[in-house]
Write a protein that holds these residues in place. Structure first.
Motif, PDB file in Angstrom:
ATOM      1  N   GLU A 142       0.849  -1.186   0.000  1.00  0.00           N
ATOM      2  CA  GLU A 142       0.000   0.000   0.000  1.00  0.00           C
ATOM      3  C   GLU A 142       0.896   1.252   0.000  1.00  0.00           C
ATOM      4  O   GLU A 142       2.044   1.193   0.430  1.00  0.00           O
ATOM      5  N   LYS A 143       0.310   2.359  -0.462  1.00  0.00           N
ATOM      6  CA  LYS A 143       1.049   3.610  -0.628  1.00  0.00           C
ATOM      7  C   LYS A 143       1.932   3.963   0.584  1.00  0.00           C
ATOM      8  O   LYS A 143       3.073   4.368   0.426  1.00  0.00           O
ATOM      9  N   TYR A 144       1.409   3.812   1.789  1.00  0.00           N
ATOM     10  CA  TYR A 144       2.187   4.191   2.969  1.00  0.00           C
ATOM     11  C   TYR A 144       2.570   2.977   3.818  1.00  0.00           C
ATOM     12  O   TYR A 144       2.687   3.073   5.034  1.00  0.00           O
ATOM     13  N   ARG A 145       2.764   1.816   3.182  1.00  0.00           N
ATOM     14  CA  ARG A 145       3.205   0.616   3.898  1.00  0.00           C
ATOM     15  C   ARG A 145       4.732   0.618   3.943  1.00  0.00           C
ATOM     16  O   ARG A 145       5.390   0.562   2.897  1.00  0.00           O
ATOM     17  N   PRO A 146       5.324   0.674   5.159  1.00  0.00           N
ATOM     18  CA  PRO A 146       6.787   0.571   5.233  1.00  0.00           C
ATOM     19  C   PRO A 146       7.260  -0.707   4.543  1.00  0.00           C
ATOM     20  O   PRO A 146       6.632  -1.757   4.681  1.00  0.00           O
ATOM     21  N   GLN A 147       8.371  -0.602   3.812  1.00  0.00           N
ATOM     22  CA  GLN A 147       8.827  -1.745   3.013  1.00  0.00           C
ATOM     23  C   GLN A 147       9.964  -2.535   3.660  1.00  0.00           C
ATOM     24  O   GLN A 147      10.233  -3.656   3.265  1.00  0.00           O
ATOM     25  N   PHE A 148      10.648  -1.931   4.632  1.00  0.00           N
ATOM     26  CA  PHE A 148      11.647  -2.738   5.350  1.00  0.00           C
ATOM     27  C   PHE A 148      11.590  -2.504   6.859  1.00  0.00           C
ATOM     28  O   PHE A 148      12.573  -2.690   7.572  1.00  0.00           O
ATOM     29  N   HIS A 149      10.406  -2.102   7.299  1.00  0.00           N
ATOM     30  CA  HIS A 149      10.129  -1.986   8.731  1.00  0.00           C
ATOM     31  C   HIS A 149       8.902  -2.835   9.005  1.00  0.00           C
ATOM     32  O   HIS A 149       7.963  -2.822   8.210  1.00  0.00           O
ATOM     33  N   PHE A 150       8.899  -3.518  10.146  1.00  0.00           N
ATOM     34  CA  PHE A 150       7.773  -4.410  10.410  1.00  0.00           C
ATOM     35  C   PHE A 150       6.500  -3.632  10.730  1.00  0.00           C
ATOM     36  O   PHE A 150       6.502  -2.681  11.509  1.00  0.00           O
ATOM     37  N   THR A 151       5.394  -4.075  10.118  1.00  0.00           N
ATOM     38  CA  THR A 151       4.050  -3.596  10.446  1.00  0.00           C
ATOM     39  C   THR A 151       3.154  -4.819  10.562  1.00  0.00           C
ATOM     40  O   THR A 151       3.485  -5.885  10.015  1.00  0.00           O
TER      41      THR A 151
END
Ligand code: FRU
Length: 459
Positions: free
Chosen positions: A8-17
């Motif tokens: 998603e647009k504001y999904r961190p790509q190398f930080h865990f969510t």
């Protein structure tokens, strides 16, 4: 997995969510048989705080994570507040069944958030299958309520000079109790079997989510000190005799950012690795509202103690496993930069790990603009600033070293190899891929810069 999931647009790509829903504190950080476990405060039913549950993710390398079934669900004793986990190598709990060592988790059952309300206690849960399923200990609680709001047990194995070991728990307790004056304290307990705990001592002045660990000074294993941290990540350095912590410093700051909270270090990292690895919650009140998840973890870092002219200080620096995500590296060296020039105008990027060394030369100010995020250094004041945060970062031999991690909603800056850090959440314009270095007067020398574009952890 749907195609847009984790992209998603504001999904961190190398930080865990969390895949979906809210997260806050990292919990139960433990390593067992090649797997890093990352439990987390989680609301599976919404993107706001509530229904506290221990979410769970597992990964081989601190950069790739696989979210599993939720590990601990609310029960009649309370919702599942923060805590820690250890491996019971010697089966001191007697809870091992089969060949796998028991993973033992300690959590707070927050009795104030269930109906009917009950007291808030410390409890134990365990897993006999490498953390895949969890059972709550039938004789819970292991520590009854001291005062309402007592919480966040962190457990570790302590070895005395004679090689005798015992378990230690640090726990946040408000010694003011229900009175209006709060006395934020950390209680120390010990145990031989992880189930029966004896009060040892207390230290005042730390609030929520304590952690307590030993670090070698300048890598010298013969010269170690104990560090006590609270949820705000302020720390004291001191000594510990197995009963009481004796601080030897005032409270010190390692991370000057607005978004680093309730950090916890890993238990059971193998001795041959020897790192003290920490993950914090990047707490953010202005997160984008249209995402299926909310909040992110920090990038995992290694802690160390180093000697500086001002004394011994704790340093925090990204784990080397980030290299697994490197896609493309651009390197430049020895570039004199004058006002109006941008030696990086041929480069752009989205997910970035940038490492650079700058000789101040005759410049009075220099800095970077990465995707609209301005990081600047005022040479006279030796002041590093970002997004309203100012940190004193002394030059060493006329230069400073910066390491900067940029994801979709965060900027983490590490000055002089971890001497200071600034962890910040920020909504970065997805379209902006600009990378610039500037010098506002005189000439600075960009002695070295490596710009690495990163792959997503989720691919
Ligand atoms: C810290 C904290 C902890 C508590 C948890 C509840 O952020 O308030 O003290 O256990 O969050 O989610």
């Amino acid at each position: 997995m749907s195609e847009s999931m984790y992209n998603e647009k504001y999904r961190p790509q190398f930080h865990f969510t969390a895949k979906n829903g809210w997260l806050n504190d990292p919990n139960g950080l433990v390593f067992y048989k090649g797997e890093y476990h990352l439990f987390f405060q989680h609301n599976p039913f919404g993107t706001k705080w509530g229904n506290m549950t221990w979410g769970h993710a597992v990964g081989p390398d601190l950069v790739h994570w696989n979210q599993m079934e939720n590990a601990l669900l609310p029960d009649t004793m309370g919702t599942m507040f923060s805590g820690s986990a250890v491996v019971d190598w010697d089966n001191c709990t007697g809870l091992q069944k089969g060949d796998e060592r028991t993973l033992v988790a300690f959590y707070t059952a927050d009795g104030g958030t269930v109906t009917p309300k009950v007291s808030t206690t410390q409890c134990l849960a365990y897993s006999n299958d490498r953390g895949r399923t969890w059972a709550k200990y039938e004789k819970n609680p292991i520590i009854t309520e001291i005062t309402p709001g007592n919480r966040d047990p962190k457990v570790f194995k302590y070895m005395d000079k004679g090689g005798k070991s015992k378990w230690i728990m640090v726990l946040y307790v408000d010694d003011g109790g229900q009175k209006s004056s709060h006395i934020h304290s950390i209680y120390f307990f010990s145990s031989d079997d992880l189930k029966k705990w004896t009060f040892l001592s207390k230290t005042e002045g730390f609030y929520e989510c304590p952690d307590f660990f030993e670090l070698a000074i300048d890598g010298n294993q013969e010269n170690k000190k104990w560090i006590l941290i609270g949820a705000d990540f302020k720390y004291m350095i001191g000594s510990f005799d197995g009963i009481k912590f004796i601080p030897e410093t005032a409270k010190l700051i390692c991370d000057f950012g607005q978004n680093y909270y309730a950090a916890q270090t890993y238990s059971d990292i193998p001795e041959e690795d020897g790192r003290r690895i920490i993950i914090g919650w990047m707490n953010w009140s202005k997160s984008p509202e249209d995402m299926p998840f909310n909040q992110q973890m920090s990038f995992p870092c290694t802690l160390s103690l180093k000697t500086f002219p001002e004394g011994v200080r704790m340093c925090k620096y990204p784990v080397k496993e980030i290299e697994k995500l490197y896609e493309k590296t651009v390197e430049k060296t020895g570039i004199p930069v004058k006002s109006g020039e941008n030696p990086l105008s041929d480069i752009e990027g989205e997910l970035l790990d940038i490492d650079l060394e700058i000789l101040a030369g005759s410049s009075s100010e220099f800095g970077l603009d990465i995707r609209g995020q301005k990081i600047s250094y005022a040479v006279g004041e030796e002041d590093l600033s970002f997004n309203g945060t100012h940190v004193h970062l002394p030059m060493v031999d006329g230069k400073i070293i910066l390491r900067i991690l940029i994801d979709r909603t965060s900027v983490e800056i590490f000055g002089n190899e971890g001497r200071i850090s600034i962890s910040s959440c920020i909504q970065i314009n997805p379209e902006n891929r600009f990378i610039g270095f500037y010098c506002s007067s005189g000439i600075a020398n960009l002695a070295r810069i490596e710009i690495r574009s990163l792959k997503s952890s989720w691919k």
